[in-house]
Design a protein around this motif. Structure first.
Motif, PDB file in Angstrom:
ATOM      1  N   ASN A 242      -1.816   8.012   2.994  1.00  0.00           N
ATOM      2  CA  ASN A 242      -3.252   8.306   2.958  1.00  0.00           C
ATOM      3  C   ASN A 242      -3.491   9.777   3.309  1.00  0.00           C
ATOM      4  OD1 ASN A 242      -5.862   6.931   2.473  1.00  0.00           O
ATOM      5  ND2 ASN A 242      -6.337   7.815   4.461  1.00  0.00           N
ATOM      6  N   SER A 243      -3.104  10.639   2.382  1.00  0.00           N
ATOM      7  CA  SER A 243      -3.162  12.080   2.643  1.00  0.00           C
ATOM      8  C   SER A 243      -4.543  12.675   2.386  1.00  0.00           C
ATOM      9  CB  SER A 243      -2.125  12.801   1.774  1.00  0.00           C
ATOM     10  OG  SER A 243      -2.316  12.498   0.407  1.00  0.00           O
ATOM     11  N   ASN A 244      -5.427  11.922   1.705  1.00  0.00           N
ATOM     12  CA  ASN A 244      -6.778  12.401   1.430  1.00  0.00           C
ATOM     13  C   ASN A 244      -7.768  11.616   2.292  1.00  0.00           C
ATOM     14  OD1 ASN A 244      -9.284  13.096   0.411  1.00  0.00           O
ATOM     15  ND2 ASN A 244      -8.620  13.101  -1.710  1.00  0.00           N
TER      16      ASN A 244
ATOM     17  N   ASN B 190     -10.412   9.228   0.783  1.00  0.00           N
ATOM     18  CA  ASN B 190      -9.996   8.115  -0.073  1.00  0.00           C
ATOM     19  C   ASN B 190     -10.877   6.890   0.189  1.00  0.00           C
ATOM     20  OD1 ASN B 190      -8.483   5.889  -1.237  1.00  0.00           O
ATOM     21  ND2 ASN B 190      -6.771   7.309  -1.351  1.00  0.00           N
TER      22      ASN B 190
ATOM     23  N   SER C  65      -0.647   9.003   7.330  1.00  0.00           N
ATOM     24  CA  SER C  65      -0.838  10.160   6.452  1.00  0.00           C
ATOM     25  C   SER C  65       0.430  10.982   6.258  1.00  0.00           C
ATOM     26  CB  SER C  65      -1.942  11.060   7.017  1.00  0.00           C
ATOM     27  OG  SER C  65      -1.612  11.482   8.326  1.00  0.00           O
TER      28      SER C  65
ATOM     29  N   ASP D 272      -3.741  10.023  -2.365  1.00  0.00           N
ATOM     30  CA  ASP D 272      -4.380  11.336  -2.492  1.00  0.00           C
ATOM     31  C   ASP D 272      -5.436  11.298  -3.582  1.00  0.00           C
ATOM     32  OD1 ASP D 272      -5.013  13.991  -2.179  1.00  0.00           O
ATOM     33  OD2 ASP D 272      -3.286  14.741  -3.293  1.00  0.00           O
ATOM     34  N   THR D 273      -6.343  10.322  -3.488  1.00  0.00           N
ATOM     35  CA  THR D 273      -7.425  10.195  -4.468  1.00  0.00           C
ATOM     36  C   THR D 273      -8.758  10.111  -3.743  1.00  0.00           C
ATOM     37  OG1 THR D 273      -7.378   7.772  -4.513  1.00  0.00           O
ATOM     38  CG2 THR D 273      -5.911   8.923  -6.042  1.00  0.00           C
ATOM     39  N   ALA D 274      -9.809  10.487  -4.435  1.00  0.00           N
ATOM     40  CA  ALA D 274     -11.165  10.365  -3.901  1.00  0.00           C
ATOM     41  C   ALA D 274     -12.001   9.421  -4.753  1.00  0.00           C
ATOM     42  CB  ALA D 274     -11.834  11.739  -3.831  1.00  0.00           C
TER      43      ALA D 274
END
Length: 502
Positions: free
Chosen positions: A130-132, A135, A145, A178-180
């Motif tokens: 969960n780098s974004n 998200n 992350s 890494d999505t929004a």
């Protein structure tokens, strides 16, 4: 046109539909299982108590050698706990505590629950990094992350689960962290270089594959470094990374192909064909009651998928050999499940309770006024994947102070799988001054954050309960007392209640 029975059997073998019903399979499903259906997936509307669910599973298994799957991640995504709350902590809590032995024990406890209900495959663990922080669909479903943290807990969870004889599914390849954008309702992108993808997104999948995970689920995500135009689910370039680079020879199953990322672009039927051509083996068809306006949507979705794959074979677009290879892998998973001795011990819940209490982060001297409380829920965004899971922690706060009042700040229209259009989420008038305010992930929703500022201004001693993805260091409008839970579950509810009412 007469259909070759062998081809029809192969087409059935690569499909995994959802269906409506809790006691008996509908006629179309019974027929499909008898014709060699590969799998079915349970959603919360299929789940009763353990005995009822086990009886339904036995009925399905009696009809044929079909694999039964469900999403049982623990925490906010729990089909077995959709009505009363999950008895198991979620991934973010496990990652925060970072005790791999505890994660392995929780995985084994989840496996025991699934076995008791007659379920063969868990569509877990989530191994997305969960780098974004923005998200909208992964968040607390991720172990964390960083790839190292996610890798070691993905392995522990899968090992604990599969030791019980239930197959694990690492998802969502090649990474949805890494999505929004939520692929249930749109088409996300991961704009990372191939080097970053290998080091961050794919590292946990590589670890899970090396640990012997039996299945991997694809993501409906465009990753330009792999394929600039096609979501990974229907991209041969993306799925070849899983086969060739990571050496995975188990079942590649798709996320639901009637999610918006596929349905609203190339369509369900063509999505099924393209996923098989890309290298997928088992096609997920999703939740048949989502947006249903009639009682036969499940049958129509299945017929559309079956018809599209069969037509592609007849037209020569889809080689029979590709179906044979996919069906062979599904059959190998069946064999693994049949021959895997079940090893379960009665779960006493202690690993989950320990993790829940250790995972909490706090600010200030935690306390609430004696007597009834004004509890204000300012969350607008709901994680679509969570379904109808109730908020166990909020319920525990209310139960600990009899006579308390819960007010939702925003009108939440009826919505299946938690989804509602943002324009429908209207702010209520005349909101009370809160003693406890409940929020999701900080910084995701300007309207939610504005209501938090209003609550803190009206009552500087308001207790802020953060249930969404967070770091535990957020400023939160200067709130003096905060509890970060890193998700929701029954053990989390117990831990928060103990903190408030000690």
């Amino acid at each position: 046109m007469t259909t070759d029975p062998r081809v029809d059997q192969l087409v059935h073998a690569v499909l995994k539909p959802g269906f409506a019903g809790t006691t008996e399979p509908p006629p179309w499903l019974a027929d499909a299982i008898q014709r060699g259906l590969g799998g079915v997936v349970y959603f919360s509307h299929n789940i009763g108590d353990v005995e009822a669910t086990a009886a339904l599973s036995a009925r399905l298994h009696d009809l044929g050698d079909v694999l039964i799957a469900t999403d049982e991640e623990g925490g906010i995504v729990s089909r077995l706990g959709a009505r009363g709350g999950s008895p198991h902590v979620g991934a973010a809590m496990l990652g925060r505590v970072d005790d791999v032995a505890a994660t392995r024990a929780v995985g084994a406890a989840i496996g025991a629950d699934l076995l008791a209900s007659g379920i063969d495959i868990d569509l877990a663990p989530v191994v997305d990094v969960n780098s974004n922080p923005a998200n909208p669909v992964i968040g607390v479903r991720s172990f964390g992350s960083t790839p190292d943290l996610v890798s070691r807990h993905a392995v522990a969870y899968a090992e604990g689960l599969q030791a019980t004889g239930v197959a694990a599914t690492a998802k969502h390849f090649p990474g949805h962290g890494d999505t929004a954008v939520d692929s249930h309702v749109g088409l996300p992108r991961v704009d990372a270089s191939l080097e970053v993808l290998r080091e961050r997104e794919m590292a946990p999948f590589a670890a899970a594959v090396d640990a012997g995970v039996r299945a991997v689920m694809t993501a409906h995500v465009i990753v330009p470094a792999l394929d600039p135009t096609r979501p990974a689910t229907i991209s041969a370039a993306a799925l070849s990374m899983l086969r060739d680079d990571l050496g995975f020879d188990g079942v590649i199953m798709t996320d639901a192909l009637d999610m918006g990322a596929i349905r609203d672009t190339i369509g369900l039927g063509e999505g099924c064909v393209q996923a098989l051509l890309a290298g997928a083996d088992l096609l997920g068809l999703g939740n048949p009651v989502l947006g249903a306006t009639d009682s036969d949507k499940d049958a129509r979705v299945f017929a559309e998928a079956h018809g599209a794959v069969l037509a592609a074979v007849r037209e020569g677009r889809l080689p029979v050999e590709r179906l044979e290879a996919a069906a062979h892998r599904v059959d190998a998973l069946r064999h693994w499940r049949r021959t895997r001795p079940a090893h379960t011990t009665a779960a006493d819940g202690s690993p989950d309770r320990s993790v829940a209490s250790r995972a909490l982060a706090t600010r200030g001297r935690i306390g609430v006024p004696r007597g009834p409380l004004q509890v204000l829920d300012i969350r607008r965004q709901r994680n679509v994947a969570a379904g109808a899971l109730s908020s166990s922690t909020v319920r525990a706060v209310l139960d600990g102070a009899p006579g308390s009042t819960l007010t939702t700040a925003f009108v939440l229209p009826d919505a299946v799988e938690g989804h509602a259009e943002e324009t429908q989420l209207a702010l209520r008038a005349d909101l009370p001054v809160a003693d406890v305010v409940v929020m999701g992930a900080p910084g995701h929703d300007l309207e939610q954050d504005e209501q938090l500022r209003r609550c803190v201004s009206a009552n500087p001693r308001v207790l802020v309960l953060v249930t969404g993805f967070a770091t535990g260091t957020e400023e939160l409008s200067g709130a003096q007392q905060v509890i970060w839970t890193f998700g929701d579950s029954l053990p989390t509810a117990v831990a928060v209640a103990a903190l408030l009412h000690r």
